[in-house]
Design a protein around this motif. Structure first.
Motif, PDB file in Angstrom:
ATOM      1  N   SER A  65      56.619  56.075  31.000  1.00  9.94           N
ATOM      2  CA  SER A  65      57.249  54.942  30.330  1.00  9.94           C
ATOM      3  C   SER A  65      56.254  54.292  29.379  1.00  9.94           C
ATOM      4  O   SER A  65      55.037  54.422  29.532  1.00  9.94           O
ATOM      5  N   ALA A  66      56.810  53.579  28.402  1.00  6.68           N
ATOM      6  CA  ALA A  66      55.988  52.847  27.439  1.00  6.68           C
ATOM      7  C   ALA A  66      56.793  51.664  26.930  1.00  6.68           C
ATOM      8  O   ALA A  66      58.027  51.681  26.919  1.00  6.68           O
ATOM      9  N   GLU A  67      56.079  50.631  26.506  1.00  5.33           N
ATOM     10  CA  GLU A  67      56.688  49.438  25.933  1.00  5.33           C
ATOM     11  C   GLU A  67      56.126  49.233  24.532  1.00  5.33           C
ATOM     12  O   GLU A  67      54.933  49.440  24.301  1.00  5.33           O
ATOM     13  N   VAL A  68      57.002  48.842  23.617  1.00  2.00           N
ATOM     14  CA  VAL A  68      56.583  48.562  22.247  1.00  2.00           C
ATOM     15  C   VAL A  68      57.057  47.163  21.898  1.00  2.00           C
ATOM     16  O   VAL A  68      58.240  46.835  22.065  1.00  2.00           O
ATOM     17  N   LYS A  69      56.132  46.319  21.411  1.00  2.00           N
ATOM     18  CA  LYS A  69      56.483  44.972  20.966  1.00  2.00           C
ATOM     19  C   LYS A  69      55.782  44.711  19.646  1.00  2.00           C
ATOM     20  O   LYS A  69      54.569  44.885  19.536  1.00  2.00           O
ATOM     21  N   ASN A  70      56.566  44.320  18.657  1.00  2.00           N
ATOM     22  CA  ASN A  70      55.986  43.914  17.373  1.00  2.00           C
ATOM     23  C   ASN A  70      56.915  42.881  16.733  1.00  2.00           C
ATOM     24  O   ASN A  70      57.866  42.409  17.361  1.00  2.00           O
ATOM     25  N   ASP A  71      56.675  42.536  15.489  1.00  2.00           N
ATOM     26  CA  ASP A  71      57.470  41.507  14.808  1.00  2.00           C
ATOM     27  C   ASP A  71      58.927  41.911  14.623  1.00  2.00           C
ATOM     28  O   ASP A  71      59.806  41.062  14.556  1.00  2.00           O
ATOM     29  N   LYS A  72      59.196  43.197  14.540  1.00  2.00           N
ATOM     30  CA  LYS A  72      60.540  43.678  14.223  1.00  2.00           C
ATOM     31  C   LYS A  72      61.383  43.983  15.451  1.00  2.00           C
ATOM     32  O   LYS A  72      62.603  43.860  15.419  1.00  2.00           O
ATOM     33  N   ASN A  94      65.547  46.402  21.200  1.00  2.00           N
ATOM     34  CA  ASN A  94      66.086  45.075  20.927  1.00  2.00           C
ATOM     35  C   ASN A  94      65.554  44.622  19.571  1.00  2.00           C
ATOM     36  O   ASN A  94      64.370  44.340  19.430  1.00  2.00           O
ATOM     37  N   ARG A  95      66.462  44.563  18.593  1.00  2.00           N
ATOM     38  CA  ARG A  95      66.103  44.089  17.248  1.00  2.00           C
ATOM     39  C   ARG A  95      66.809  42.760  17.009  1.00  2.00           C
ATOM     40  O   ARG A  95      68.006  42.733  16.735  1.00  2.00           O
ATOM     41  N   SER A  96      66.091  41.691  17.169  1.00  2.00           N
ATOM     42  CA  SER A  96      66.621  40.341  16.948  1.00  2.00           C
ATOM     43  C   SER A  96      67.903  40.092  17.741  1.00  2.00           C
ATOM     44  O   SER A  96      68.905  39.606  17.214  1.00  2.00           O
TER      45      SER A  96
END
Length: 153
Positions: A65-72, A94-96
């Motif tokens: 598993s992996a998690e990605v979090k950024n501004d978008k 999840n995009r906004s």
């Protein structure tokens, strides 16, 4: 009679000289293909073949598993590597506040330290826009894709 022999001898000498001269020139300028050295043509492959060590796939089998979090976006990614080079990959993005989810299955190929998974044509292209997933396998059997590191569950 002497008057006729002199011009005849001159014409004969000119003819013999011209014939000798023209044969000499033509033999100098004519080069047969067998006389020319054969030119060696070097063929360079598009991509040089690099010998990479084979990766033992047995330690890689399992769930990641992996998690990605950024501004978008914020995304949760999972991989399941199974025997017979089978793979299952799912994403929840999840995009906004708009959540898209999807799962694809198929087969992967390991070449050197790269694990390549070509996504099937019939997939949700909003969730899986790329055609291929390329993962790097480290010496400690960890898997990563660029900045995203997958942890084994």
């Amino acid at each position: 009679m002497k008057k006729i022999l002199i011009p005849l001898c001159i014409i004969l000498a000119v003819y013999i000289g011209y014939d000798t001269f023209s044969n000499k020139n033509s033999s100098e300028t004519t080069i047969s293909k067998t006389d020319q050295p054969k030119e060696k043509i070097k063929v360079y492959p598009f991509e040089p073949e690099i010998e990479l060590p084979n990766v033992d796939t047995n330690p890689l089998l399992g769930d990641y598993s992996a998690e990605v979090k950024n501004d978008k976006l914020t995304a949760s990614l999972t991989l399941s590597l199974m025997e017979g080079n089978k793979i299952s990959h799912s994403r929840s993005i999840n995009r906004s506040g708009v959540i898209t989810e999807g799962e694809v299955t198929g087969e992967y190929i390991i070449k050197g330290n790269l694990l390549n998974f070509t996504f099937p044509e019939m997939r949700d292209k909003e969730v899986f826009p790329m055609e291929m997933l390329i993962l790097t396998i480290a010496k400690d059997n960890s898997i990563s894709s660029g900045q995203v590191k997958f942890t084994k569950l």
